[in-house]
Design an enzyme around this catalytic site. Sequence first.
Site, mmCIF file in Angstrom:
data_model
loop_
_atom_site.group_PDB
_atom_site.id
_atom_site.type_symbol
_atom_site.label_atom_id
_atom_site.label_comp_id
_atom_site.label_asym_id
_atom_site.label_seq_id
_atom_site.Cartn_x
_atom_site.Cartn_y
_atom_site.Cartn_z
ATOM 1 N N ASN A 15 12.242 -3.299 10.108
ATOM 2 C CA ASN A 15 11.041 -3.669 9.349
ATOM 3 C C ASN A 15 11.257 -5.062 8.750
ATOM 4 O O ASN A 15 12.206 -5.286 7.997
ATOM 5 C CB ASN A 15 10.824 -2.620 8.243
ATOM 6 C CG ASN A 15 9.579 -2.907 7.426
ATOM 7 O OD1 ASN A 15 9.339 -4.047 7.052
ATOM 8 N ND2 ASN A 15 8.805 -1.885 7.133
ATOM 9 N N HIS A 18 9.981 -7.871 4.436
ATOM 10 C CA HIS A 18 10.520 -8.607 3.287
ATOM 11 C C HIS A 18 11.065 -9.983 3.653
ATOM 12 O O HIS A 18 11.402 -10.767 2.768
ATOM 13 C CB HIS A 18 11.501 -7.727 2.519
ATOM 14 C CG HIS A 18 10.764 -6.553 1.937
ATOM 15 N ND1 HIS A 18 9.702 -6.724 1.070
ATOM 16 C CD2 HIS A 18 10.848 -5.219 2.177
ATOM 17 C CE1 HIS A 18 9.205 -5.523 0.761
ATOM 18 N NE2 HIS A 18 9.874 -4.606 1.431
ATOM 19 N N HIS A 51 4.217 -3.983 8.208
ATOM 20 C CA HIS A 51 3.142 -3.314 7.460
ATOM 21 C C HIS A 51 2.160 -4.379 6.981
ATOM 22 O O HIS A 51 2.503 -5.198 6.128
ATOM 23 C CB HIS A 51 3.773 -2.575 6.267
ATOM 24 C CG HIS A 51 2.811 -1.805 5.430
ATOM 25 N ND1 HIS A 51 3.192 -1.096 4.320
ATOM 26 C CD2 HIS A 51 1.467 -1.617 5.522
ATOM 27 C CE1 HIS A 51 2.142 -0.508 3.766
ATOM 28 N NE2 HIS A 51 1.076 -0.828 4.481
ATOM 29 N N ARG A 53 -0.396 -4.965 4.727
ATOM 30 C CA ARG A 53 -0.995 -4.299 3.563
ATOM 31 C C ARG A 53 -2.376 -4.868 3.300
ATOM 32 O O ARG A 53 -2.673 -6.012 3.635
ATOM 33 C CB ARG A 53 -0.109 -4.486 2.323
ATOM 34 C CG ARG A 53 1.215 -3.743 2.410
ATOM 35 C CD ARG A 53 1.957 -3.826 1.087
ATOM 36 N NE ARG A 53 1.389 -2.928 0.109
ATOM 37 C CZ ARG A 53 1.912 -1.751 -0.244
ATOM 38 N NH1 ARG A 53 3.032 -1.323 0.287
ATOM 39 N NH2 ARG A 53 1.322 -0.998 -1.139
ATOM 40 N N ARG A 57 0.324 -8.830 0.817
ATOM 41 C CA ARG A 57 1.352 -9.383 -0.074
ATOM 42 C C ARG A 57 2.580 -9.871 0.700
ATOM 43 O O ARG A 57 3.339 -10.666 0.195
ATOM 44 C CB ARG A 57 1.745 -8.375 -1.140
ATOM 45 C CG ARG A 57 2.540 -7.209 -0.609
ATOM 46 C CD ARG A 57 3.035 -6.337 -1.732
ATOM 47 N NE ARG A 57 1.972 -5.558 -2.328
ATOM 48 C CZ ARG A 57 2.165 -4.393 -2.944
ATOM 49 N NH1 ARG A 57 3.379 -3.912 -3.057
ATOM 50 N NH2 ARG A 57 1.165 -3.718 -3.443
ATOM 51 N N GLU A 78 2.358 -0.709 10.872
ATOM 52 C CA GLU A 78 2.087 0.200 9.748
ATOM 53 C C GLU A 78 0.804 -0.215 9.067
ATOM 54 O O GLU A 78 0.611 -1.409 8.777
ATOM 55 C CB GLU A 78 3.215 0.110 8.724
ATOM 56 C CG GLU A 78 4.446 0.841 9.120
ATOM 57 C CD GLU A 78 5.473 0.785 7.997
ATOM 58 O OE1 GLU A 78 5.115 0.488 6.844
ATOM 59 O OE2 GLU A 78 6.634 1.026 8.288
ATOM 60 N N THR A 108 6.231 -0.411 -3.418
ATOM 61 C CA THR A 108 6.489 -0.081 -2.020
ATOM 62 C C THR A 108 5.748 1.223 -1.719
ATOM 63 O O THR A 108 5.084 1.766 -2.600
ATOM 64 C CB THR A 108 8.018 0.048 -1.775
ATOM 65 O OG1 THR A 108 8.241 0.375 -0.398
ATOM 66 C CG2 THR A 108 8.653 1.119 -2.654
ATOM 67 N N THR A 109 5.854 1.700 -0.487
ATOM 68 C CA THR A 109 5.155 2.929 -0.123
ATOM 69 C C THR A 109 5.902 4.101 -0.758
ATOM 70 O O THR A 109 6.911 4.563 -0.232
ATOM 71 C CB THR A 109 5.085 3.059 1.410
ATOM 72 O OG1 THR A 109 4.629 1.814 1.926
ATOM 73 C CG2 THR A 109 4.127 4.147 1.831
ATOM 74 N N GLU A 159 6.774 10.405 10.759
ATOM 75 C CA GLU A 159 7.916 9.712 10.157
ATOM 76 C C GLU A 159 8.148 10.347 8.803
ATOM 77 O O GLU A 159 7.258 10.372 7.946
ATOM 78 C CB GLU A 159 7.637 8.215 10.029
ATOM 79 C CG GLU A 159 8.838 7.503 9.405
ATOM 80 C CD GLU A 159 8.836 5.996 9.581
ATOM 81 O OE1 GLU A 159 8.253 5.494 10.558
ATOM 82 O OE2 GLU A 159 9.445 5.319 8.730
ATOM 83 N N HIS A 202 12.700 4.766 5.025
ATOM 84 C CA HIS A 202 12.424 4.316 3.661
ATOM 85 C C HIS A 202 13.685 4.415 2.812
ATOM 86 O O HIS A 202 14.216 5.501 2.606
ATOM 87 C CB HIS A 202 11.274 5.062 2.966
ATOM 88 C CG HIS A 202 10.616 4.179 1.933
ATOM 89 N ND1 HIS A 202 11.167 3.968 0.706
ATOM 90 C CD2 HIS A 202 9.508 3.400 1.985
ATOM 91 C CE1 HIS A 202 10.408 3.113 0.041
ATOM 92 N NE2 HIS A 202 9.400 2.742 0.797
ATOM 93 N N GLY A 203 14.130 3.250 2.381
ATOM 94 C CA GLY A 203 15.254 3.172 1.452
ATOM 95 C C GLY A 203 16.621 3.374 2.073
ATOM 96 O O GLY A 203 17.618 3.420 1.345
ATOM 97 N N GLY A 224 14.255 -1.581 6.634
ATOM 98 C CA GLY A 224 13.883 -2.965 6.355
ATOM 99 C C GLY A 224 14.568 -3.566 5.150
ATOM 100 O O GLY A 224 15.468 -4.393 5.278
ATOM 101 N N HIS A 225 14.154 -3.148 3.956
ATOM 102 C CA HIS A 225 14.537 -3.850 2.728
ATOM 103 C C HIS A 225 16.045 -4.056 2.608
ATOM 104 O O HIS A 225 16.515 -5.157 2.331
ATOM 105 C CB HIS A 225 13.981 -3.075 1.517
ATOM 106 C CG HIS A 225 14.305 -3.725 0.217
ATOM 107 N ND1 HIS A 225 15.382 -3.355 -0.545
ATOM 108 C CD2 HIS A 225 13.709 -4.750 -0.434
ATOM 109 C CE1 HIS A 225 15.429 -4.111 -1.626
ATOM 110 N NE2 HIS A 225 14.419 -4.965 -1.584
HETATM 111 N N1 PXP Z 1 8.988 3.412 7.274
HETATM 112 C C1 PXP Z 1 7.808 3.273 6.635
HETATM 113 C C2 PXP Z 1 6.661 4.090 7.090
HETATM 114 C C3 PXP Z 1 7.672 2.345 5.577
HETATM 115 O O1 PXP Z 1 6.494 2.229 4.938
HETATM 116 C C4 PXP Z 1 8.780 1.561 5.214
HETATM 117 C C5 PXP Z 1 8.694 0.559 4.105
HETATM 118 O O2 PXP Z 1 7.556 -0.129 4.066
HETATM 119 C C6 PXP Z 1 9.975 1.733 5.925
HETATM 120 C C7 PXP Z 1 10.047 2.682 6.932
HETATM 121 C C8 PXP Z 1 11.183 0.906 5.625
HETATM 122 O O3 PXP Z 1 11.634 1.125 4.337
HETATM 123 P P1 PXP Z 1 12.736 0.176 3.726
HETATM 124 O O4 PXP Z 1 12.163 -1.204 3.695
HETATM 125 O O5 PXP Z 1 12.965 0.742 2.372
HETATM 126 O O6 PXP Z 1 13.941 0.261 4.620
#
Ligand code: PXP
Length: 252
Positions: A15, A18, A51, A53, A57, A78, A108-109, A159, A202-203, A224-225
């Site tokens: 992802n 960022h 994503h 948005r 942003r 996304e 964030t989501t 997911e 996520h995370g 991603g992050h």
């Molecule tokens: N999957 C989805 C559906 C997300 O919305 C996100 C973050 O926007 C991620 C994965 C990746 O999350 P992270 O950036 O925390 O790794």
Amino acid sequence: MDVREPLGRLRLGINIDHVATVRNARGGNYPDPLRAAKLAEEAGADGITAHLREDRRHISDADIDGLMEVLSVPLNFEMAATEEMQKIALRHKPHAVCIVPEKREEKTTEGGLELAREENRIAHFIAPLADVGCRVSIFIAADRRQIEAAARIGAAVVELHTGAYCDAHAEGRFEERDAELERLREMAALAHELGLEVHAGHGLTYDTVAPVAAFPEVMELNIGHFLVGEAIFLGLGPAIAEMRRLMDAARA
Ligand code: PXP
């Protein structure tokens, strides 16, 4: 330890949102998310996730245009379930669309889509996307009601949101972390039983990825992050390579 054989090779989606966040901090063109996406491809990413948005942003419309042009790996687009985003997706026809909840005030989501509550609307919303060949994924909590709803509306993929598991780990709430992990494990198995392809994200970090990568039903992780952060210290290619190594080791 899960002793079952994995269902297949675990894919890594990177992802790049960022990278765009850093670019937008100065309002110019640097650093370029497309360059990061190409580097991620070279480092072994199986897909790129972005994503768009509603408030733009981070990722911009022009970034999506560019990604569709330059990527050799699939784009996972996304988006919130809005008419505007549906039009954009129908114009680009990315390999996959992942429907996510979106709140303007969130950083964030934060959670998964409350699919069970708006099953009919989302069923109608995803039908044209599936008709043009997009693989439709729904980002949901590891919750039986949400997974059953995803199966009923004919989504191809779910997911599972790993944020609660990762937050509990980061904050040292280890009993809660282990309970979240168990929930993810059970719900990944249920989703697979119901015919859904299972992704997760996520995370996720180097510290949290292994147990999720080891779930045999999970076919893709989207990260991603943490990797964009780690790229500051290691460079993007090595940061991704290390994540890939940890995933492969957990899967072996
Ligand atoms: N999957 C989805 C559906 C997300 O919305 C996100 C973050 O926007 C991620 C994965 C990746 O999350 P992270 O950036 O925390 O790794």
